[in-house]
Design an enzyme around this catalytic site. Structure first.
Site, short mmCIF file in Angstrom:
data_model
loop_
_atom_site.label_atom_id
_atom_site.label_comp_id
_atom_site.label_asym_id
_atom_site.label_seq_id
_atom_site.Cartn_x
_atom_site.Cartn_y
_atom_site.Cartn_z
N CYS A 82 -33.43 -91.35 39.77
CA CYS A 82 -34.01 -92.48 39.35
C CYS A 82 -35.46 -92.52 39.31
O CYS A 82 -35.99 -92.34 40.35
CB CYS A 82 -33.48 -93.74 40.08
SG CYS A 82 -33.86 -95.28 39.48
N GLU A 129 -39.69 -104.86 34.37
CA GLU A 129 -39.18 -104.69 33.10
C GLU A 129 -38.02 -105.56 32.94
O GLU A 129 -37.07 -105.63 33.92
CB GLU A 129 -38.65 -103.06 32.65
CG GLU A 129 -39.71 -102.16 32.65
CD GLU A 129 -39.27 -100.74 32.45
OE1 GLU A 129 -40.16 -99.89 32.81
OE2 GLU A 129 -37.97 -100.52 32.41
N SER A 136 -22.39 -98.16 40.78
CA SER A 136 -23.05 -96.82 40.31
C SER A 136 -22.33 -95.65 41.35
O SER A 136 -22.80 -95.70 42.42
CB SER A 136 -24.44 -96.92 40.61
OG SER A 136 -25.05 -97.75 39.69
N LEU A 137 -21.09 -95.24 40.93
CA LEU A 137 -20.52 -94.26 41.76
C LEU A 137 -21.25 -93.01 41.72
O LEU A 137 -21.69 -92.34 42.85
CB LEU A 137 -19.10 -94.22 41.24
CG LEU A 137 -17.97 -93.47 42.51
CD1 LEU A 137 -18.03 -94.30 43.72
CD2 LEU A 137 -16.76 -93.34 41.78
N HIS A 138 -21.17 -92.35 40.61
CA HIS A 138 -21.93 -91.11 40.24
C HIS A 138 -21.26 -89.73 40.51
O HIS A 138 -21.67 -88.44 40.31
CB HIS A 138 -23.61 -91.25 40.26
CG HIS A 138 -24.20 -92.38 40.08
ND1 HIS A 138 -23.84 -92.92 38.71
CD2 HIS A 138 -25.19 -93.08 40.38
CE1 HIS A 138 -24.56 -94.03 38.65
NE2 HIS A 138 -25.57 -94.07 39.59
N CYS A 169 -30.90 -107.29 30.36
CA CYS A 169 -30.85 -106.19 31.36
C CYS A 169 -32.12 -106.88 32.37
O CYS A 169 -33.33 -106.78 31.93
CB CYS A 169 -30.69 -104.91 31.10
SG CYS A 169 -31.01 -103.69 32.59
N CYS A 182 -37.98 -99.70 44.30
CA CYS A 182 -36.44 -99.65 44.90
C CYS A 182 -36.40 -98.97 46.30
O CYS A 182 -37.18 -98.00 46.25
CB CYS A 182 -35.36 -99.26 44.13
SG CYS A 182 -33.72 -99.26 44.88
N CYS A 215 -32.69 -93.00 44.98
CA CYS A 215 -31.72 -92.04 44.19
C CYS A 215 -32.65 -90.99 43.67
O CYS A 215 -33.80 -91.24 43.02
CB CYS A 215 -31.16 -92.71 43.28
SG CYS A 215 -29.98 -94.00 43.93
N GLY A 231 -34.58 -101.87 40.53
CA GLY A 231 -34.42 -102.35 41.96
C GLY A 231 -32.77 -102.35 42.12
O GLY A 231 -31.98 -102.33 41.12
N GLU A 232 -32.31 -102.67 43.41
CA GLU A 232 -31.04 -102.79 43.94
C GLU A 232 -31.00 -104.32 44.20
O GLU A 232 -31.36 -104.87 45.36
CB GLU A 232 -31.10 -101.91 45.13
CG GLU A 232 -29.77 -102.32 45.97
CD GLU A 232 -28.31 -102.09 45.01
OE1 GLU A 232 -28.33 -101.13 44.60
OE2 GLU A 232 -27.65 -103.19 45.26
N CYS A 260 -34.55 -97.56 32.60
CA CYS A 260 -35.29 -98.67 33.21
C CYS A 260 -36.25 -97.97 34.25
O CYS A 260 -35.82 -97.25 35.03
CB CYS A 260 -34.10 -99.46 34.00
SG CYS A 260 -33.90 -100.88 32.95
N1 SAH Z 1 -29.77 -100.37 41.61
C1 SAH Z 1 -28.79 -100.70 40.92
C2 SAH Z 1 -28.97 -101.23 39.48
C3 SAH Z 1 -30.39 -100.61 38.64
S1 SAH Z 1 -30.24 -99.01 38.15
C4 SAH Z 1 -27.93 -99.59 40.43
O1 SAH Z 1 -28.46 -98.25 40.93
O2 SAH Z 1 -26.78 -99.77 40.20
C5 SAH Z 1 -29.01 -99.11 36.73
C6 SAH Z 1 -28.48 -98.06 36.19
O3 SAH Z 1 -29.43 -96.97 35.76
C7 SAH Z 1 -27.52 -97.30 37.25
O4 SAH Z 1 -26.32 -96.97 37.01
C8 SAH Z 1 -28.44 -96.03 37.34
O5 SAH Z 1 -27.65 -95.00 37.81
C9 SAH Z 1 -28.93 -95.71 35.93
N2 SAH Z 1 -30.00 -94.72 36.00
C10 SAH Z 1 -31.05 -94.52 36.98
N3 SAH Z 1 -31.64 -93.58 36.60
C11 SAH Z 1 -31.33 -92.96 35.52
C12 SAH Z 1 -31.47 -92.10 34.54
N4 SAH Z 1 -32.54 -91.15 34.81
N5 SAH Z 1 -30.66 -91.58 33.23
C13 SAH Z 1 -29.64 -92.40 33.21
N6 SAH Z 1 -29.15 -93.57 33.97
C14 SAH Z 1 -30.01 -93.88 35.21
FE1 SF4 Z 2 -32.61 -98.18 42.91
FE2 SF4 Z 2 -30.66 -97.97 41.23
FE3 SF4 Z 2 -32.55 -96.56 40.71
FE4 SF4 Z 2 -30.81 -96.05 42.91
S1 SF4 Z 2 -30.50 -95.89 40.52
S2 SF4 Z 2 -33.24 -96.02 42.99
S3 SF4 Z 2 -30.61 -98.12 43.57
S4 SF4 Z 2 -32.72 -98.70 40.79
#
Ligand code: SAH
Ligand code: SF4
Length: 376
Positions: A132, A92, A230-232, A118, A125, A129, A175-176, A349
């Site tokens: 995700c 995407e 992406s600290l979280h 984006c 990936c 996570c 993806g990362e 995404c």
């Molecule tokens: N892999 C990289 C970039 C792609 S993910 C990363 O993790 O930074 C892009 C963003 O989407 C990240 O900040 C991730 O935390 C967020 N994301 C993933 N799943 C999500 C969800 N279910 N709700 C909200 N944000 C989400």
């Molecule tokens: Fe990969 Fe980013 Fe999703 Fe984590 S949040 S699984 S690093 S795409």
């Protein structure tokens, strides 16, 4: 069904490389214009290139490796595209409207609308996570340079966005990005080409889940790009639950790498903080976040967790989100809450690909019969 012996795309190469592959050099200048100013789809589009040269090139290369197979559009101008590659795999890219066109009292345009694309860097990936959706499908493969570059070319073409209009790129799709660092770095260089799309490093933001050694490598490449982390979570226990590779790259190693990263002095490093109900939405976490980021020119972007079928996590309450943001701001940390509508699409995404049907979309368009704000 799909061709397995895929050909490289002309979008895989820098201009310098094309000059070694194609002669004479003035033809490369013309072809570069067709690729990045006219957004050519195939060799037939290249009107002033001799037929013999096009036939020769078509034996070895293709032009654009992507086909739009689906699109979802939100009322705020956000469009999410499902794109298919030569091997049939899909990923995407999202077209985000950041600012509307501004008109004066006579209806004349005083400022053009602003857009961000984006971009995805992998199919699936490896990071895995737990929150995700992209991670749920596992890892399939890295995107090639041409597949990364083609996302921007394809979306600009589809939205009639002229080559010389400014655009921002965020590597926040599937993806990362730092797990595909070489292809990412080359794509960044191609986007920057003066005779091409001319998208400077300042307009490109790489979002990473925090591979600290690769943050250092990216920094050493001195591409002039921004990073978003992406600290979280503010403690390693929760962060390792959310992002398993935190065990190898813990919070402290990420913070150290960020401190070493070459950052434009006028800019801030963005820390993305995905807020999950009952996990990390308390004021105690906000307090720890302030401490963690002290000494860094940081900006925090709070993201509502976007639920999907099968997840055990919940979206936080609006009051908790606002209280969290207020606390950070009161204590001097720049903070924004990611605006919901467009972002519901961009934060999701992976969801167009995984689910096919998304209720957030107002319109679902099948093309060809084939079948975030505050991100920058
Ligand atoms: N892999 C990289 C970039 C792609 S993910 C990363 O993790 O930074 C892009 C963003 O989407 C990240 O900040 C991730 O935390 C967020 N994301 C993933 N799943 C999500 C969800 N279910 N709700 C909200 N944000 C989400
Ligand atoms: Fe990969 Fe980013 Fe999703 Fe984590 S949040 S699984 S690093 S795409």
């Amino acid at each position: 069904m799909f061709v397995t012996n895929t050909k490289p795309s002309l979008l895989d190469f820098t201009k310098k490389e094309l000059l070694t592959l194609i002669k004479p050099s003035f033809r490369v200048n013309q072809i570069f214009g067709w690729l990045y100013h006219q957004y050519a789809q195939d060799f037939n589009d290249m009107k002033n290139i001799p037929k013999a040269l096009k036939e020769e090139l078509a034996k070895k290369y293709i032009v654009n490796p992507l086909t739009i197979i689906n699109k979802e559009e939100s009322s705020d101008g956000t469009k999410k595209y499902l794109l298919q590659m030569q091997d049939g795999k899909t990923m995407e890219a999202v077209w985000l409207k950041m600012k509307d066109t501004q008109l004066d009292e006579n209806g004349e345009v005083v400022a053009e609308a602003k857009y961000t694309i984006c971009v995805s860097t992998q199919v699936g990936c490896k990071v895995g996570c737990s929150f995700c959706l992209t991670a749920k499908g596992g890892f399939t493969r890295d995107l090639t340079v041409g597949e990364i570059v083609a996302q921007v070319v394809t979306l600009k073409r589809h939205n009639n966005h002229k080559h010389n209009r400014k655009i921002n790129i965020v590597y926040m799709g599937m993806g990362e990005p730092l797990d595909n660092l070489n292809n990412l770095a080359k794509a960044i260089e191609i986007f920057k080409e003066d005779d091409g799309l001319c998208i400077g490093g300042k307009r490109q933001t790489v979002s990473t889940s925090g591979l600290s050694n690769k943050i250092d490598q990216l920094g050493k490449m001195d591409l002039g790009v921004h990073i978003a982390i992406s600290l979280h979570a503010v403690d390693d226990k929760l962060r390792s639950e959310l992002i398993p590779m935190n065990k190898a790259h813990n919070i402290s190693s990420i913070i150290q790498a960020v401190k070493r990263f070459p950052i434009d002095t006028r800019k801030r490093v963005m820390f993305e903080y995905l807020v999950i109900k009952g996990k990390n939405d308390d004021i105690g976490s906000a307090k720890k976040l302030i401490k963690l980021l002290s000494g860094i020119k940081a900006k925090v972007n709070l993201i509502y967790f976007n639920p999907y079928p099968g997840t055990t996590y919940d979206r936080p309450q609006k009051e908790d989100m606002v209280a969290f943001a207020d606390y950070l701001i009161k204590h001097g940390l720049l903070c924004t809450i990611r605006d919901s509508k467009g972002i519901d699409i961009s934060a999701a995404c992976g969801q167009l690909k995984e689910q096919g049907e998304l209720s957030i979309a107002q319109e679902r368009v099948h093309l060809g019969g084939k079948t975030q704000k505050d991100i920058s």
